[in-house]
Design a protein around this motif. Structure first.
Motif, short mmCIF file in Angstrom:
data_model
loop_
_atom_site.label_atom_id
_atom_site.label_comp_id
_atom_site.label_asym_id
_atom_site.label_seq_id
_atom_site.Cartn_x
_atom_site.Cartn_y
_atom_site.Cartn_z
N LEU A 81 0.86 -1.18 0.00
CA LEU A 81 0.00 0.00 0.00
C LEU A 81 0.90 1.23 0.00
CD1 LEU A 81 -2.62 -1.00 2.75
CD2 LEU A 81 -2.93 -1.12 0.27
N TYR A 82 0.55 2.20 -0.85
CA TYR A 82 1.29 3.44 -0.93
C TYR A 82 0.42 4.51 -0.28
CZ TYR A 82 3.27 7.63 -3.22
OH TYR A 82 3.81 8.85 -3.49
N GLY A 83 0.96 5.20 0.71
CA GLY A 83 0.20 6.24 1.40
C GLY A 83 0.79 7.60 1.14
N ARG A 84 -0.03 8.50 0.61
CA ARG A 84 0.43 9.86 0.29
C ARG A 84 -0.17 10.82 1.30
NH1 ARG A 84 4.22 12.36 -3.11
NH2 ARG A 84 3.95 14.46 -2.38
N SER A 85 0.67 11.52 2.04
CA SER A 85 0.17 12.41 3.09
C SER A 85 -0.60 13.58 2.49
CB SER A 85 1.35 12.94 3.90
OG SER A 85 0.87 13.87 4.83
N ILE A 86 -1.75 13.91 3.09
CA ILE A 86 -2.50 15.08 2.61
C ILE A 86 -2.07 16.32 3.39
CG2 ILE A 86 -4.51 13.65 2.00
CD1 ILE A 86 -5.99 15.05 4.33
N ALA A 87 -1.19 16.13 4.38
CA ALA A 87 -0.68 17.27 5.16
C ALA A 87 0.82 17.40 4.89
CB ALA A 87 -0.97 17.03 6.63
N ALA A 88 1.50 18.07 5.79
CA ALA A 88 2.92 18.33 5.55
C ALA A 88 3.83 17.21 6.04
CB ALA A 88 3.31 19.64 6.22
N ALA A 89 3.24 16.13 6.60
CA ALA A 89 4.06 15.03 7.12
C ALA A 89 4.87 14.41 5.98
CB ALA A 89 3.17 13.98 7.75
N PHE A 90 5.73 13.43 6.30
CA PHE A 90 6.50 12.73 5.27
C PHE A 90 5.60 12.49 4.07
CE2 PHE A 90 8.96 11.28 9.00
CZ PHE A 90 10.19 11.78 8.60
N ALA A 91 6.04 12.93 2.91
CA ALA A 91 5.18 12.96 1.73
C ALA A 91 4.59 11.58 1.41
CB ALA A 91 5.96 13.49 0.54
N HIS A 92 5.43 10.56 1.40
CA HIS A 92 4.88 9.26 1.05
C HIS A 92 5.49 8.15 1.89
CE1 HIS A 92 8.39 7.86 -1.21
NE2 HIS A 92 8.52 9.10 -1.58
#
Ligand SMILES: [Zn+2]
Length: 346
Positions: A207-218
């Motif tokens: 699973l690839y998770g893309r942050s919607i906030a400023a946290a680690f981008a992916h």
């Protein structure tokens, strides 16, 4: 940097397991493994080499080099070097055989894991509908077509709810933690992230998770990122567009360029490279036109390797500072992108 260095350790001591070890190293490339361990590095100009701080000894100036083609590392600080197995031996203080066993376990998804990842993906898909902030983020990134969202099974991890959902279904805490769905503290690992399931052979492998906030981008789960994204539906095309990021892919799919696949970064693992070389085709390399030129460097280098395998390549030149996603988000349309494809250089 690695030219003077050659590693022959395991062939000498373990001739019989050599072949399996080679397959293991292909399945889980050294660079992928290091990145999963949060190793950050920068590419060195015009080559497959990366440099960063050494994970094996304390240092302030980067002297740890990885050659992604040769799948080898070398540190000029502590003098250690070798392949993935050697790195695991040194970093986890394991024997050769223990390291192989550790990596085998990490890189193969057992059958029950397949079911868990499937359940997690379904759960995340349901959450997307319930969280307007996630839908707003997708819109900001130019993704509006519900059919594409559904086909790619895009979901949303709000955080703080997956653990309960899956343990109620009978999945053990241990399994969830081993897969990386829960962090060492036992909380949901994905928090406020748009989730893309990476599939291979019809089953989810990561699973690839893309942050919607400023946290680690992916962020990925531990284990290989698998092959090219959505390859099963793209492989049939004699002409393929290759992009770096999933938000590049989604806007292109949405604009009708369904022969687009994504390597999830500019570095292709062995499996992804072999997929592109599987039959004669033309590849339009559409990496970011970033200011420091690293996307274009990676693109040139990949083109060279592909051409050596008899694949025709074209470089798609985007306007300065653009990636395919920003091109469409800032008003580019299918007709304009088509002109870029026509103007693509050899
Ligand atoms: Zn070192």
């Amino acid at each position: 940097m690695l030219a003077a260095f050659s590693y022959v350790g395991f062939q000498r001591e373990n001739c019989t397991v050599g072949e399996d070890v080679e397959k293991l190293k292909q399945r889980l490339p050294l660079l992928d493994y290091l990145q999963q361990q949060s190793w950050t590095a920068r590419p060195i100009a015009f080559g497959p080499e990366f440099v960063g701080l050494c994970p094996l000894h304390p240092e302030t100036r980067p002297s740890f080099y990885v050659n992604a083609c040769k799948n080898l590392f070398y540190c000029h600080g502590c003098g250690q070097g070798g392949d993935l197995i050697r790195f695991v031996q040194l970093s986890r203080h394991l024997s050769f055989r223990q390291s192989v066993a550790y990596l085998e376990q990490r890189s193969t998804v057992p059958t029950d894991s397949v079911a868990v990842l499937e359940q997690a993906a379904i759960f995340y898909q349901q959450q997307l509908e319930r969280h307007p902030e996630a839908l707003r983020y997708l819109q900001q990134r130019g993704l509006r077509d519900p059919a594409v969202i559904k086909e790619l099974r895009i979901g949303y991890a709000p955080g703080g709810s997956l653990r309960r959902h899956l343990t109620v279904q009978g999945y053990s805490f241990d399994l969830l933690q081993r897969l990386g769905l829960l962090n060492p503290q036992g909380c949901d690992a994905f928090y406020r992230r748009v989730i893309f399931p990476c599939c291979q052979g019809g089953r989810i492998v990561n699973l690839y998770g893309r942050s919607i906030a400023a946290a680690f981008a992916h962020q990925f789960l531990p284990g290989s990122k698998g092959g090219l994204f959505a390859w099963e539906s793209v492989r049939q095309f004699p002409t393929v567009i290759l992009v770096e990021g999933l938000f590049d892919l989604v806007v292109l799919w949405q604009a009708g360029f369904r022969h687009t696949t994504c390597s999830l970064g500019t570095h292709l693992n062995a499996e992804q490279f072999q997929q592109l070389c599987g039959c004669p085709r033309t590849i339009y390399l559409t990496f970011d036109g970033d200011a420091n030129g690293s996307g274009q460097q990676a693109s040139q280098q990949l083109a060279q390797r592909l051409r050596a395998q008899g694949i025709i390549t074209r470089h798609v030149i985007l306007p300065d500072g653009h990636d395919p996603n920003s091109f469409f988000v800032q008003g580019g349309d299918a007709r304009q992108f088509h002109s870029l494809l026509e103007a693509a250089q050899t």
